[in-house]
Design a protein around this motif. Sequence first.
Motif, PDB file in Angstrom:
ATOM      1  N   ILE A  64       6.492   7.903  -8.330  1.00  0.00           N
ATOM      2  CA  ILE A  64       6.758   7.385  -9.604  1.00  0.00           C
ATOM      3  C   ILE A  64       7.103   6.047  -9.260  1.00  0.00           C
ATOM      4  N   VAL A  65       6.333   4.885  -9.735  1.00  0.00           N
ATOM      5  CA  VAL A  65       6.383   3.520  -9.349  1.00  0.00           C
ATOM      6  C   VAL A  65       7.735   2.906  -9.845  1.00  0.00           C
ATOM      7  N   GLY A  66       8.365   3.623 -10.814  1.00  0.00           N
ATOM      8  CA  GLY A  66       9.914   3.052 -11.077  1.00  0.00           C
ATOM      9  C   GLY A  66      10.846   3.389 -10.205  1.00  0.00           C
ATOM     10  N   GLU A  67      10.667   4.230  -9.487  1.00  0.00           N
ATOM     11  CA  GLU A  67      11.575   4.773  -8.411  1.00  0.00           C
ATOM     12  C   GLU A  67      11.301   4.208  -6.735  1.00  0.00           C
ATOM     13  N   THR A  68      10.004   4.249  -6.510  1.00  0.00           N
ATOM     14  CA  THR A  68       9.828   3.946  -5.115  1.00  0.00           C
ATOM     15  C   THR A  68       9.440   2.436  -5.140  1.00  0.00           C
TER      16      THR A  68
END
Length: 639
Positions: free
Chosen positions: A280-284
């Motif tokens: 998940i690009v928004g988390e990592t």
Amino acid sequence: MDTPDSRETLLDLHRSGKLVDRYPAVPGLLAELSGAELVTAGRLLARLDPAEVAAAHPGVPAVTVAVTGHGTLAQLVPPLTAELARHGLLARPVVSDFDGWVFDLGDPESELYAAEPDLTLCVLDPMVVFDELPLPWRPDDVERVAREKADLVERLAERFQESGRGTLVLNTVPLPHRFAAQLVDHGSRARLGVLWREFNVRLLRLAERFPAVTVLDLDPLVAVGEAATDPRLSQYAKAHLSPGLLARYARQVGHLARHVTGRTKKALVLDLDGTVWGGIVGETGPEGIEVADGYRGEAFAAFQRVVKQLGAQGVLLAAVSKNDPEPVAAAFRDLPGMTLREDDLVRIVANWRPKHENLTELAAALGIGVDSFVFVDDSPYERGLVRHALPGVAVVAVDEEPALHVEALLRDGWFDARALTDEDHARVGRYRAELDRKDFLDTFDSLGDYLRGLDLKVRIAEADEAQIPRLSQITLRTNQFNLTTVRLQPSDVRALLDGPDTSVLAVEAGDRFGEHGVVGALFLRRDGATLHIDNFLLSCRVFSRGIEQACLAAVLAHARDAGAARASGHYRTSPKNGKVADFYQRNGFVPAGPGSPGEHGEHGEHHDGTAARYDHDLADIPDPPEHIHLINGLGGEGS
């Protein structure tokens, strides 16, 4: 809807006698079925009377499919019926007698030709050669018989090209192991392999020589593990291709049927997290997602390469993701392992709105129907929501195993076409320019100012040979501004172009943002003092810019100058062309005939489904819209 519920619902409808009434719901019930389950569903559907279904649901496109060949082919009907039904089509199968293929295709007076099928399936199997070998046989005997059969198929293809309509579908022929194994020395086996491949190459090349012919290659279907033959069925029932291979063949025919009825998809819309990359690009952050590195990252990269390959052939690529836009943009821009880049996609939508709303707005921005979309997502929730809200969208399920993404995407041939045109290769750039036009529109206070600022140029002229594939494609893919929805193969367009009383006009357009290419077509027929406009089509990319009025004015003026006393336009209603139902009346035509109650529908269409006619006396022909520079290849130039 999960698979057991779908099966049970279909069975309940069959038992209660409601399957005909509920036929439009069938595609949704079949969406999750595959393999034996789909064939079982096809057996239920094949029991329906196609005429009864067509009468109950005239808006469902019906496809007449003639089935002929060397062996017993009745077992092809259930999977064929199911495959067409899952694409929203109604199969009308016409099955020939056993081993009747030579007579069926060789005699223009045969029942096969009389049925006027949209698709003619001539199913070839290995016994078409091996049934005629002497005993004992050698590779030289195979070479002789295979050459004779290839010559025969070529003659039949030529006869079909001359006498048939629609598309003739041939296939390559698999070589069963039991024949190769009868040759005990490897040199003879190798020679047999060479001869058999040469036989199949000759079959494949028929599609290059005859525009009305398509050849399906069965080798890739056998390569995925499908048995070519079932020894018992081949021996006892003379069914020489296995049920599994015929089911996969039927799926390929379903893709072709979807194409010839104008249902080919245009755009591939991708979820991002878990679909295009891992994590998940928004988390990592962009640096934490899986792409290119590691075995899972390599699988995501392989999927991206396939997506990019499709985009290079005219498929519009877009992304719709529940994410903040900044990390998404950074991933496409900065990650060295990304194969897909921002320039490969016509639009990237990253926000937290429901995906079906984003898909609806994306379709409007691109100027295409939402049913032109194929949507890929790894979330069952998102897939279910899109299926429910937008049933016309083709939804592709992927899961946590990225190595299977490619197979899931390609399984249904959503973007299959008989041939690519120059327009296909230029499509992505033209849709990008269309989005620029919409941004340009936002800078104007009125539509009139916008149209004048576009510097729109339109050219209408007799079509030439090079434009035939594109003009055929327009009839196959255009649904909204298509006044009769008659689908034409390249051979049909060529026949009209060469006819003594018919003509085909190509419409090209361009503006300050670039060239649109060929965006429209008119099919005309002269009958004495009357010019008939048998069909008029315009790409949805150029709606509402006055192009249709400019072209119609040019055609009417040319008809008058050529001595015609009147022009007649023809319109046949369809589920998607309602927005042009009053096109002729808005442009000075009047309904033909006395207009007695019950003769015409609300917009003049006949209730029996035949085309309604509108007449124009050519006395008062309007000028083209003033914002259009019309290059009139029919006889002069005006603006």
